[in-house]
Design a protein around this motif. Structure first.
Motif, PDB file in Angstrom:
ATOM      1  N   GLU A 129     -36.023 -22.878 -24.509  1.00 18.53           N
ATOM      2  CA  GLU A 129     -36.044 -23.767 -23.346  1.00 18.53           C
ATOM      3  C   GLU A 129     -34.624 -24.246 -23.028  1.00 18.53           C
ATOM      4  N   PRO A 130     -34.386 -24.597 -21.758  1.00 22.62           N
ATOM      5  CA  PRO A 130     -32.997 -24.866 -21.347  1.00 22.62           C
ATOM      6  C   PRO A 130     -32.386 -26.128 -21.946  1.00 22.62           C
ATOM      7  N   ILE A 131     -31.131 -26.020 -22.302  1.00 23.45           N
ATOM      8  CA  ILE A 131     -30.313 -27.170 -22.699  1.00 23.45           C
ATOM      9  C   ILE A 131     -29.092 -27.115 -21.776  1.00 23.45           C
ATOM     10  N   GLU A 132     -29.149 -27.865 -20.687  1.00 20.58           N
ATOM     11  CA  GLU A 132     -28.085 -27.749 -19.671  1.00 20.58           C
ATOM     12  C   GLU A 132     -26.728 -28.201 -20.187  1.00 20.58           C
ATOM     13  N   ASP A 133     -26.717 -29.204 -21.041  1.00 19.36           N
ATOM     14  CA  ASP A 133     -25.457 -29.778 -21.499  1.00 19.36           C
ATOM     15  C   ASP A 133     -25.267 -29.483 -22.991  1.00 19.36           C
ATOM     16  N   ALA A 134     -24.958 -28.218 -23.276  1.00 21.51           N
ATOM     17  CA  ALA A 134     -24.902 -27.772 -24.677  1.00 21.51           C
ATOM     18  C   ALA A 134     -23.712 -28.340 -25.439  1.00 21.51           C
ATOM     19  N   THR A 135     -22.746 -28.932 -24.732  1.00 24.95           N
ATOM     20  CA  THR A 135     -21.573 -29.468 -25.430  1.00 24.95           C
ATOM     21  C   THR A 135     -21.602 -30.995 -25.515  1.00 24.95           C
ATOM     22  N   SER A 136     -22.739 -31.573 -25.193  1.00 23.16           N
ATOM     23  CA  SER A 136     -22.823 -33.034 -25.250  1.00 23.16           C
ATOM     24  C   SER A 136     -22.698 -33.509 -26.694  1.00 23.16           C
ATOM     25  N   GLY A 137     -21.898 -34.540 -26.882  1.00 25.57           N
ATOM     26  CA  GLY A 137     -21.725 -35.114 -28.225  1.00 25.57           C
ATOM     27  C   GLY A 137     -22.583 -36.345 -28.426  1.00 25.57           C
ATOM     28  N   PHE A 138     -23.590 -36.526 -27.568  1.00 27.28           N
ATOM     29  CA  PHE A 138     -24.512 -37.659 -27.686  1.00 27.28           C
ATOM     30  C   PHE A 138     -25.858 -37.084 -28.081  1.00 27.28           C
ATOM     31  N   ARG A 139     -26.203 -37.216 -29.341  1.00 30.68           N
ATOM     32  CA  ARG A 139     -27.376 -36.517 -29.866  1.00 30.68           C
ATOM     33  C   ARG A 139     -28.118 -37.356 -30.898  1.00 30.68           C
TER      34      ARG A 139
ATOM     35  N   SER B 159     -33.782 -31.763 -24.679  1.00 37.13           N
ATOM     36  CA  SER B 159     -32.707 -32.434 -23.953  1.00 37.13           C
ATOM     37  C   SER B 159     -33.294 -33.560 -23.117  1.00 37.13           C
ATOM     38  N   VAL B 160     -32.580 -34.688 -23.032  1.00 37.12           N
ATOM     39  CA  VAL B 160     -33.030 -35.794 -22.171  1.00 37.12           C
ATOM     40  C   VAL B 160     -31.857 -36.264 -21.311  1.00 37.12           C
ATOM     41  N   PRO B 161     -32.149 -36.742 -20.101  1.00 36.11           N
ATOM     42  CA  PRO B 161     -31.056 -37.251 -19.254  1.00 36.11           C
ATOM     43  C   PRO B 161     -30.465 -38.532 -19.837  1.00 36.11           C
ATOM     44  N   THR B 162     -29.146 -38.634 -19.788  1.00 36.64           N
ATOM     45  CA  THR B 162     -28.479 -39.870 -20.211  1.00 36.64           C
ATOM     46  C   THR B 162     -27.405 -40.199 -19.182  1.00 36.64           C
ATOM     47  N   THR B 163     -27.019 -41.453 -19.151  1.00 33.21           N
ATOM     48  CA  THR B 163     -25.942 -41.841 -18.234  1.00 33.21           C
ATOM     49  C   THR B 163     -24.603 -41.667 -18.948  1.00 33.21           C
ATOM     50  N   ILE B 164     -23.586 -41.481 -18.160  1.00 31.79           N
ATOM     51  CA  ILE B 164     -22.242 -41.309 -18.729  1.00 31.79           C
ATOM     52  C   ILE B 164     -21.269 -42.212 -17.972  1.00 31.79           C
ATOM     53  N   HIS B 165     -20.384 -42.831 -18.740  1.00 30.75           N
ATOM     54  CA  HIS B 165     -19.362 -43.693 -18.140  1.00 30.75           C
ATOM     55  C   HIS B 165     -18.015 -42.992 -18.184  1.00 30.75           C
ATOM     56  N   ALA B 166     -17.084 -43.474 -17.363  1.00 28.25           N
ATOM     57  CA  ALA B 166     -15.711 -42.952 -17.436  1.00 28.25           C
ATOM     58  C   ALA B 166     -15.130 -43.311 -18.806  1.00 28.25           C
ATOM     59  N   ARG B 167     -14.301 -42.437 -19.320  1.00 27.84           N
ATOM     60  CA  ARG B 167     -13.642 -42.669 -20.604  1.00 27.84           C
ATOM     61  C   ARG B 167     -12.864 -43.995 -20.526  1.00 27.84           C
ATOM     62  N   GLN B 168     -13.110 -44.883 -21.511  1.00 28.59           N
ATOM     63  CA  GLN B 168     -12.431 -46.186 -21.486  1.00 28.59           C
ATOM     64  C   GLN B 168     -11.022 -46.123 -22.063  1.00 28.59           C
ATOM     65  N   GLY B 169     -10.743 -45.051 -22.759  1.00 32.17           N
ATOM     66  CA  GLY B 169      -9.423 -44.920 -23.380  1.00 32.17           C
ATOM     67  C   GLY B 169      -9.313 -43.568 -24.041  1.00 32.17           C
ATOM     68  N   GLY B 170      -8.140 -43.240 -24.582  1.00 34.23           N
ATOM     69  CA  GLY B 170      -7.934 -41.974 -25.273  1.00 34.23           C
ATOM     70  C   GLY B 170      -7.725 -40.838 -24.280  1.00 34.23           C
TER      71      GLY B 170
ATOM     72  N   ALA C 146     -27.678 -35.089 -15.856  1.00 34.09           N
ATOM     73  CA  ALA C 146     -28.974 -35.319 -15.221  1.00 34.09           C
ATOM     74  C   ALA C 146     -29.285 -36.804 -15.089  1.00 34.09           C
ATOM     75  N   GLY C 147     -28.403 -37.648 -15.612  1.00 37.19           N
ATOM     76  CA  GLY C 147     -28.648 -39.087 -15.577  1.00 37.19           C
ATOM     77  C   GLY C 147     -28.309 -39.686 -14.228  1.00 37.19           C
ATOM     78  N   GLY C 148     -28.356 -41.012 -14.170  1.00 36.74           N
ATOM     79  CA  GLY C 148     -28.090 -41.722 -12.923  1.00 36.74           C
ATOM     80  C   GLY C 148     -26.693 -41.457 -12.388  1.00 36.74           C
TER      81      GLY C 148
END
Lengths: 135, 257
Positions: B149-159, B197-208, B121-123
């Motif tokens: 209430e809805p949690i669209e991204d239930a597997t998010s590891g940013f909490r 739940s709140v919208p957050t931005t996500i970047h491409a994986r930098q490694g791994g 839901a982020g930018g």
């Protein structure tokens, strides 16, 4: 005769494993009991005949059914033991990591004290200045 | 959830062989003003050393326990050191540390015990495969059923996790893949904790690399749904009970009982 020999061989194997310290006493005794049951199963077949007749099955089927049940119970028991050990391993690993971190922190503090008594704490362990979270 | 200060907050980063990214992530989080704990989950590279040099406190697990095990260790550290809020963040650079403030803001405003960062839901909404999208929809539906209430991204590891739920996580935490995210969320909601739940931005994986292949992910999805449906997973003490016990303990300590 065949089952008797098999039971004896199995019991001897268990004793050897126990002597090699590969099995704890608890499991050694359990498996020896299983070995004795196998050894005595020929005799038990005769004893179980009336029950097999009542269930309308052959005595050997009754014996196999009992053996399978015992093995399943042993498997479940070992799964419980393994689950407990995994939990213990996790807890110990975590406790080790936490203790290791505290020791390193204390060692750093001790080294800092001996080098310069007024040395500031390391940046990693320094708590940030208290400021309210924006809302 | 009482008003909090930044000194009440610690950021926990589980890391397994993340030497390519962990130092940058630690520096970025510290730049936001938060202390960082990296849980080095049995890495065979220099993850722990690099994290320490970047300014993190490092907890070294001598054997690999998986993300859930590493997180529980981090939660235990947080509780033992008096932190009231823990932020869970990945070591691969996907999560933007600047969003930590949004998680904490939502926690204060919504009086939430658990705030989940929604990566969709982020930018810069994350591009994902069709199969993964399907899996996430199924999990979101199950999460909504438990949470109300809805949690669209239930597997998010940013909490963000607040006490007393943080104490529950430190005591017992699911360790399997999806257990540390989805199952923990459902168990929290079922125990009466407020999850938002709140919208957050996500970047491409930098490694791994991704931690599970598609067939393995589907197997984990089935396992997680079964665990939740049959209620055979971890159960947390109710929010009311945990709160009362925490207050009782604090009272006991202050009166010397």
């Amino acid at each position: 005769m065949l089952l008797g020999s098999l039971g004896l061989l199995f019991a001897l194997s268990i004793v050897v494993l126990a002597r090699l310290q590969l099995l704890t006493l608890r499991y050694t005794l359990g498996w020896i009991l299983v070995a004795l049951t196998i050894g005595a199963s020929e005799a038990l077949t005769g004893v179980g005949e009336p029950l097999a007749d009542a269930l309308d099955i052959r005595p050997i089927e009754l014996l196999l059914g009992l053996a399978l049940t015992i093995l399943l119970l042993i498997a479940v028991q070992l799964s419980i033991t393994a689950s407990g050990l995994i939990q213990t391993l996790r807890t110990l690993t975590e406790a080790h990591a936490l203790t290791d971190e505290r020791i390193r922190r204390l060692e750093q503090a001790a080294a800092g004290d001996s080098a310069a008594p007024s040395a500031a704490p390391s940046a990693a362990n320094e708590k940030p200045v208290e400021k309210p979270v924006p809302s | 959830m009482l008003p909090m200060a930044t000194s009440d907050v610690v950021v926990i980063i589980p890391a397994h062989n993340e030497s390519a990214t962990v130092a940058n992530v630690v520096r970025a989080v510290r730049a936001e003003g938060f202390p960082v704990v990296v849980v080095d989950d049995g890495s065979t590279d220099a993850t722990g050393e690099l994290a320490e040099q970047a300014g993190a406190t490092v907890l070294r697990l001598v054997v690999n326990l998986g993300v859930g095990g590493a997180l529980r260790c981090g939660f235990r550290y947080a509780v033992e050191n008096g932190y009231r809020v823990a932020i869970q963040c990945d070591a691969d650079g996907q999560h933007d540390p600047a969003n930590i403030h949004a998680l904490l803001d939502a926690m204060s405003k919504e009086h939430a015990d658990l705030v989940v960062g929604n990566r969709f839901a982020g930018g810069d909404a994350m591009e994902i495969s069709r199969s993964r999208r399907f899996a996430m929809r199924v999990l979101a539906r199950a999460a909504k059923r438990a949470n109300g209430e809805p949690i669209e991204d239930a597997t998010s590891g940013f909490r963000a996790i607040a006490s007393p739920l943080l104490g529950e996580f430190a005591r017992e935490y699911p360790t399997q893949y999806l257990g540390d995210t989805f199952e923990a969320l459902v168990a929290s909601a079922r125990a009466g904790y407020r999850v938002v739940s709140v919208p957050t931005t996500i970047h491409a994986r930098q490694g791994g690399v991704r931690s599970a292949t598609t067939p393995a992910s589907l197997a984990f999805l089935a396992r997680a749904l079964l665990v939740v449906k049959l209620r055979i997973g971890i159960r947390f003490r109710s929010a009311v009970q945990a709160e009362a016990e925490a207050e009782g303990g604090a009272k006991g300590r202050s009166t010397g009982d």
